[in-house]
Scaffold this motif. Structure first.
Motif, PDB file in Angstrom:
ATOM      1  N   MET A 110       0.742  -1.272  -0.086  1.00 21.82           N
ATOM      2  CA  MET A 110       0.118  -0.058  -0.035  1.00 21.82           C
ATOM      3  C   MET A 110       0.930   1.130   0.139  1.00 21.82           C
ATOM      4  O   MET A 110       0.378   2.243  -0.744  1.00 21.82           O
ATOM      5  CB  MET A 110      -1.057   0.181   1.335  1.00 21.82           C
ATOM      6  N   GLN A 111       2.059   1.224   0.783  1.00 20.60           N
ATOM      7  CA  GLN A 111       2.848   2.379   0.670  1.00 20.60           C
ATOM      8  C   GLN A 111       3.606   2.620  -0.702  1.00 20.60           C
ATOM      9  O   GLN A 111       3.445   3.642  -1.243  1.00 20.60           O
ATOM     10  CB  GLN A 111       3.987   2.116   1.909  1.00 20.60           C
ATOM     11  N   LYS A 118       1.531   9.291  -6.071  1.00 17.19           N
ATOM     12  CA  LYS A 118       1.846  10.557  -5.485  1.00 17.19           C
ATOM     13  C   LYS A 118       2.854  11.125  -6.643  1.00 17.19           C
ATOM     14  O   LYS A 118       2.894  12.232  -6.898  1.00 17.19           O
ATOM     15  CB  LYS A 118       2.680  10.704  -4.151  1.00 17.19           C
ATOM     16  N   ASN A 119       3.656  10.237  -7.141  1.00 17.91           N
ATOM     17  CA  ASN A 119       4.470  10.563  -8.260  1.00 17.91           C
ATOM     18  C   ASN A 119       3.752  10.774  -9.637  1.00 17.91           C
ATOM     19  O   ASN A 119       3.782  11.816 -10.361  1.00 17.91           O
ATOM     20  CB  ASN A 119       5.535   9.488  -8.397  1.00 17.91           C
ATOM     21  N   ILE A 120       2.658  10.099  -9.806  1.00 13.59           N
ATOM     22  CA  ILE A 120       1.648  10.294 -10.962  1.00 13.59           C
ATOM     23  C   ILE A 120       0.967  11.790 -10.686  1.00 13.59           C
ATOM     24  O   ILE A 120       0.735  12.288 -11.807  1.00 13.59           O
ATOM     25  CB  ILE A 120       0.680   9.048 -11.006  1.00 13.59           C
ATOM     26  N   HIS A 121       0.346  12.019  -9.639  1.00 11.99           N
ATOM     27  CA  HIS A 121      -0.144  13.262  -9.170  1.00 11.99           C
ATOM     28  C   HIS A 121       0.805  14.466  -9.141  1.00 11.99           C
ATOM     29  O   HIS A 121       0.180  15.694  -8.910  1.00 11.99           O
ATOM     30  CB  HIS A 121      -1.160  13.249  -8.333  1.00 11.99           C
ATOM     31  N   GLY A 122       2.095  14.094  -9.035  1.00  9.57           N
ATOM     32  CA  GLY A 122       2.901  15.450  -8.874  1.00  9.57           C
ATOM     33  C   GLY A 122       2.828  16.335  -9.415  1.00  9.57           C
ATOM     34  O   GLY A 122       2.886  17.683  -9.015  1.00  9.57           O
ATOM     35  N   ASN A 123       2.557  16.576 -11.095  1.00 12.81           N
ATOM     36  CA  ASN A 123       2.660  17.524 -11.689  1.00 12.81           C
ATOM     37  C   ASN A 123       1.133  17.794 -11.955  1.00 12.81           C
ATOM     38  O   ASN A 123       1.012  18.444 -13.164  1.00 12.81           O
ATOM     39  CB  ASN A 123       3.208  17.328 -13.073  1.00 12.81           C
ATOM     40  N   MET A 124       0.301  17.208 -11.372  1.00 11.78           N
ATOM     41  CA  MET A 124      -1.439  17.772 -11.725  1.00 11.78           C
ATOM     42  C   MET A 124      -1.983  18.076 -10.618  1.00 11.78           C
ATOM     43  O   MET A 124      -1.571  18.091  -9.182  1.00 11.78           O
ATOM     44  CB  MET A 124      -1.860  16.105 -12.000  1.00 11.78           C
ATOM     45  N   ASP A 125      -3.009  19.084 -10.943  1.00 11.82           N
ATOM     46  CA  ASP A 125      -3.838  19.625  -9.862  1.00 11.82           C
ATOM     47  C   ASP A 125      -5.200  19.862 -10.688  1.00 11.82           C
ATOM     48  O   ASP A 125      -5.322  19.746 -11.879  1.00 11.82           O
ATOM     49  CB  ASP A 125      -3.477  20.942  -9.293  1.00 11.82           C
ATOM     50  N   ILE A 126      -6.206  20.028  -9.939  1.00  7.17           N
ATOM     51  CA  ILE A 126      -7.459  20.135 -10.572  1.00  7.17           C
ATOM     52  C   ILE A 126      -7.808  21.346 -11.498  1.00  7.17           C
ATOM     53  O   ILE A 126      -8.440  21.181 -12.537  1.00  7.17           O
ATOM     54  CB  ILE A 126      -8.476  20.280  -9.358  1.00  7.17           C
TER      55      ILE A 126
END
Length: 219
Positions: A110-111, A118-126
């Motif tokens: 899970m970790q 977290k790495n995938i969403h690192g450069n993403m925001d809504i």
């Protein structure tokens, strides 16, 4: 028990590999010892049955031998009870270690998944996602407009109503020419003539039907 878990799953710079190896070794040792105790349990049960058999055999003929056999049986039963309690404790401990190890491995997975997300969403925001979706919608709309423009016939637009009027005029000219060739003057009241002919045909049919009824009545 707590000290064993601390030893098996405690922190340290060596990380998860050492803890995993410790847990595996502990489980293997516990199972080996449980196997030894189980064999001892079977032997005690066999000896208890033998002493009970001796007591039954001598209960009528040799009470001293029967009594001594029962004493040995009681001692063996006491040892068996302690042994079985130890087996139960070891089984519980083995199950607890296996469960803790499974929980630990699950937590590691899970970790790892959390780090990946977290790495995938690192450069993403809504806001970036909304902006991207707006751009996609604009491009889709532009594609539709381009497709509609490409599919539109080339040349000037044609007035369908004007085209209908012209077609009707051509049909009337053709009809007039046909009637002139037949030696008849076109009559604007042609529909009324057709109506009169139809009315006369209906009157003839009615008179014929009336005459038919009169003949039947005469018969």
């Amino acid at each position: 028990m707590a000290s064993m878990f601390s030893y098996l799953f405690g922190g340290g710079s060596s990380g998860g590999n050492t803890r995993k190896d410790n847990a595996k070794s502990a489980i293997i040792e516990l199972r080996k010892h449980l196997d030894t105790l189980t064999k001892r349990e079977a032997l005690l049960e066999k000896r208890i049955a033998e002493q009970e058999g001796i007591a039954r055999k001598n209960v009528s003929t040799n009470k001293i031998a029967a009594r001594n056999a029962l004493k040995r049986k009681k001692a063996l039963e006491t040892e068996l009870e302690k042994l079985q309690a130890g087996i139960a404790s070891l089984e519980a401990e083995s199950n607890a270690i296996e469960s803790a190890n499974l929980n630990f491995e699950t937590m590691k997975v899970m970790q790892s998944g959390a780090r990946a997300l977290k790495n995938i969403h690192g450069n993403m925001d809504i806001d970036k996602v909304d902006a991207t979706m707006d751009e996609i919608r604009e491009q889709v709309a532009l594609t539709d407009e381009i497709g509609e423009a490409i599919s539109r016939p080339l040349g000037q637009d044609i007035d369908e109503f004007e085209l209908e009027d012209e077609l009707e005029a051509l049909e009337q000219e053709a009809l007039d020419a046909k009637m002139l060739n037949a030696g008849r003057v076109p009559n604007s009241k042609l529909p009324e003539t057709a109506t009169s002919v139809t009315a006369e045909e209906e009157e003839d049919d009615e008179e014929e039907e009336l005459r038919k009824l009169q003949r039947e009545m005469a018969m």
